[in-house]
Design a protein around this motif. Structure first.
Motif, short mmCIF file in Angstrom:
data_model
loop_
_atom_site.label_atom_id
_atom_site.label_comp_id
_atom_site.label_asym_id
_atom_site.label_seq_id
_atom_site.Cartn_x
_atom_site.Cartn_y
_atom_site.Cartn_z
N ILE A 1 -43.96 -27.90 -30.06
CA ILE A 1 -42.50 -28.16 -30.20
C ILE A 1 -41.62 -26.86 -29.81
CG2 ILE A 1 -40.20 -27.81 -31.52
CD1 ILE A 1 -41.63 -29.34 -33.90
N ALA B 1 -24.34 -24.14 -33.50
CA ALA B 1 -25.55 -24.92 -32.01
C ALA B 1 -24.63 -24.98 -31.19
CB ALA B 1 -26.51 -25.42 -32.65
N THR C 1 -25.71 -24.22 -26.99
CA THR C 1 -27.32 -23.31 -27.53
C THR C 1 -28.22 -24.86 -28.18
OG1 THR C 1 -27.18 -22.37 -29.42
CG2 THR C 1 -26.61 -21.45 -27.77
N GLY C 2 -29.46 -25.25 -27.14
CA GLY C 2 -30.03 -25.88 -27.83
C GLY C 2 -30.83 -25.88 -29.15
N LEU C 3 -31.49 -26.77 -30.12
CA LEU C 3 -32.06 -26.52 -31.63
C LEU C 3 -33.06 -25.04 -31.29
CD1 LEU C 3 -32.42 -27.03 -34.11
CD2 LEU C 3 -33.90 -28.67 -32.81
N ARG C 4 -32.60 -23.30 -32.10
CA ARG C 4 -33.54 -22.99 -31.67
C ARG C 4 -34.56 -23.09 -33.10
NH1 ARG C 4 -32.91 -22.70 -27.19
NH2 ARG C 4 -31.16 -21.53 -26.03
N LEU C 5 -35.76 -22.81 -33.14
CA LEU C 5 -36.68 -23.08 -33.92
C LEU C 5 -37.78 -21.21 -33.40
CD1 LEU C 5 -38.11 -26.68 -34.28
CD2 LEU C 5 -36.93 -24.81 -36.38
N LEU D 1 -42.37 -26.65 -25.62
CA LEU D 1 -41.10 -27.75 -24.91
C LEU D 1 -40.22 -27.84 -25.12
CD1 LEU D 1 -43.48 -31.12 -26.04
CD2 LEU D 1 -43.32 -30.12 -24.02
N GLN D 2 -39.47 -26.49 -26.15
CA GLN D 2 -38.59 -26.72 -26.35
C GLN D 2 -37.53 -25.55 -25.43
OE1 GLN D 2 -36.63 -25.40 -30.86
NE2 GLN D 2 -38.18 -23.64 -29.58
N ALA D 3 -38.01 -25.33 -24.03
CA ALA D 3 -37.70 -24.91 -22.77
C ALA D 3 -37.24 -26.17 -22.17
CB ALA D 3 -38.22 -23.68 -22.40
N GLY D 4 -38.10 -27.41 -22.23
CA GLY D 4 -37.72 -28.13 -21.06
C GLY D 4 -38.97 -29.11 -20.84
N LEU D 5 -38.87 -29.64 -20.39
CA LEU D 5 -40.99 -29.87 -19.25
C LEU D 5 -40.64 -29.37 -18.28
CD1 LEU D 5 -42.18 -32.25 -20.50
CD2 LEU D 5 -41.76 -34.38 -19.18
N PRO D 6 -41.60 -28.76 -18.16
CA PRO D 6 -41.67 -28.08 -16.78
C PRO D 6 -41.48 -29.11 -15.48
CG PRO D 6 -43.88 -28.12 -17.69
CD PRO D 6 -43.13 -28.44 -18.31
N LEU D 7 -40.57 -29.09 -13.96
CA LEU D 7 -40.30 -29.48 -13.33
C LEU D 7 -41.93 -30.19 -12.37
CD1 LEU D 7 -37.05 -29.59 -12.96
CD2 LEU D 7 -38.31 -31.81 -14.13
N ARG E 1 -30.12 -29.13 -19.70
CA ARG E 1 -31.60 -29.50 -20.30
C ARG E 1 -32.03 -31.22 -19.63
NH1 ARG E 1 -34.72 -31.07 -24.83
NH2 ARG E 1 -36.02 -29.37 -24.98
N PHE E 2 -34.09 -30.38 -19.73
CA PHE E 2 -34.59 -32.84 -19.60
C PHE E 2 -35.53 -31.78 -20.07
CE2 PHE E 2 -37.71 -34.14 -17.35
CZ PHE E 2 -37.37 -35.30 -17.28
#
Lengths: 164, 149
Positions: free
Chosen positions: A13, B94, A156-160, A16-22, B54-55
Motif C-alpha cells: 500500500i 484529509a 490530500t489523499g489518504l496517508r498511511l 502504491l499510495q503515490a499512484g501507479l507509475p505511468l 491522482r491515478f
C-alpha cells in the motif's frame, strides 16, 4: 534480503499510495521496487480488491479543471423508512458523485439525513439537477438545502504511515 | 483544460476500475481504439495539467481498520482564517472545504482506528474552542464517484 512472504500489505500500500507509475508495465516496476515478482504483486492486489482494501484502480478527476466549477452538497430531510429505497435512486443518478445517509443533528438545527454531491459547470446547472432530485424524493422529503463550496481549504489523499 | 474527444472518453473510462492485466494501458487502449503509448501520454498530460489529481488504487480506510468521517463547524467569519490554519494543521484532516452556510467549514477526518475520529474531533474542539459536528455515514449509496467529462 527480504523474502516475498515478509512483504506486508502495508508495504505494498505504501508503495502504491503515490499512484501507479505511468509506464507500459506498471506492476512490474512496483514489484521491482518491492523486491517481489510481478505475478505475485498482481495476485496480492487481486486479493486486496476482493477483500475491499482496494476499491478500484482508477483516476481521480479534478472537477474544477474539467470546468465543473459549481459543487453543491445537496442535503435532504427524508422520511427514515423510505431512505434506503430513495437513496439508491438518487445515488444512481449520473451527476451524483457521492450519496450517503448521515445522522441528523437537531441540537444544531441540522435536520437533513441524505447528502448527495452534485457537480456542474454552473450553479444554474446544479439547481436544475436539484429540482430533479426533489421530484424523485417527492412527499418523502420534508426539507432541503444546498451548500455550495466557496473554497478548497485542504485536499490530500489518504496517508498511511509506513510500518511493518 | 480543454480535452479532445479521445481524452474525454479516456477520463470517463479511467474513473472505472482498470483491468488487472500486466499491461493495463494496452488493455484500455484496445477498448478505446488507441495505442498503449497514446493512453500513457494522455494520462501523463492530464496529470501534469491537473485534470487528473491522482491515478492508482483507491484504498478503503475502513477495510484497513481505519475510519473516515465528515465533520462540520460553525466558524465565525472573523475567525475563519485562523481556525482554517488550526484545523488544516491536523494530519487527520484529509479534505477541508469552505461552504456558504452557517456551518461554514466542512472537513473529512481519516484516522487509522475508528476511535481516532472522536478523539481527533475532541482535539480540534479544544484547539479551536468551537464545537465539531460529526456526520458519520450510516449508509452509502455507492455508484463510483463518476463524472462525465
Amino acid at each position: 534480503m527480504t523474502t516475498e512472504t515478509e512483504i506486508s500489505d502495508r508495504e505494498i500500500i505504501a508503495e502504491l499510495q503515490a499512484g501507479l507509475p505511468l509506464v507500459p508495465a506498471p506492476y512490474a516496476e512496483v514489484a521491482t521496487r518491492l523486491g517481489m515478482a510481478e505475478d505475485d504483486l498482481i495476485d496480492r492486489i487481486r486479493v486486496m480488491k476482493e477483500q475491499g482494501v482496494i476499491r478500484r484502480i482508477a483516476a481521480a478527476p479534478n472537477h474544477y479543471k474539467l470546468g465543473m466549477v459549481a459543487n453543491g452538497m445537496t442535503v435532504w430531510d427524508v422520511e427514515d423508512d423510505r431512505i434506503a429505497e430513495l437513496g439508491a435512486l438518487i445515488g444512481a443518478l449520473p451527476y451524483v458523485t457521492h450519496c450517503y445517509e448521515r445522522p441528523r443533528a437537531p441540537e444544531a438545527g441540522w435536520t437533513y439525513n441524505l447528502f448527495a454531491m452534485v457537480h456542474g459547470d454552473t450553479r444554474d446547472e446544479v439547481e436544475v439537477k436539484r429540482a430533479e432530485i426533489a421530484e424523485i424524493l417527492g412527499d418523502a422529503c420534508r426539507d432541503r438545502s444546498v451548500l455550495y463550496s466557496k473554497r478548497i481549504l485542504k485536499k490530500t489523499g489518504l496517508r498511511l504511515r509506513k510500518r511493518g | 483544460m480543454m480535452l479532445d474527444e479521445t481524452s474525454r472518453a479516456l477520463i470517463n473510462r479511467l474513473q472505472d476500475d482498470l483491468p488487472m492485466d500486466s499491461r493495463p494501458f494496452a488493455a484500455v487502449g484496445r477498448e478505446l481504439g488507441i495505442s498503449e503509448e497514446d493512453v500513457i501520454a494522455r494520462i501523463t498530460e492530464m496529470k501534469e495539467a491537473g485534470a487528473i489529481t491522482r491515478f492508482g488504487p483507491f484504498f478503503d480506510a475502513a477495510a484497513m481498520g481505519g475510519a473516515f468521517c465528515l465533520c462540520a463547524m460553525e466558524v465565525p467569519s472573523e475567525r475563519f482564517e485562523e481556525v482554517m490554519i488550526e484545523v488544516n494543521d491536523f494530519p487527520e484532516v484529509a479534505h477541508n472545504y469552505e461552504r456558504d452556510h452557517a456551518l461554514s467549514m466542512w472537513f473529512v477526518l481519516a484516522t487509522e482506528t475508528p476511535e481516532g475520529i472522536a478523539d481527533t474531533a475532541a482535539r480540534i474542539e479544544r484547539k479551536t474552542g468551537l464545537p465539531v459536528l460529526c456526520f458519520p455515514k450510516l449508509q452509502e449509496f455507492f455508484i463510483g464517484f463518476r463524472v462525465t467529462a
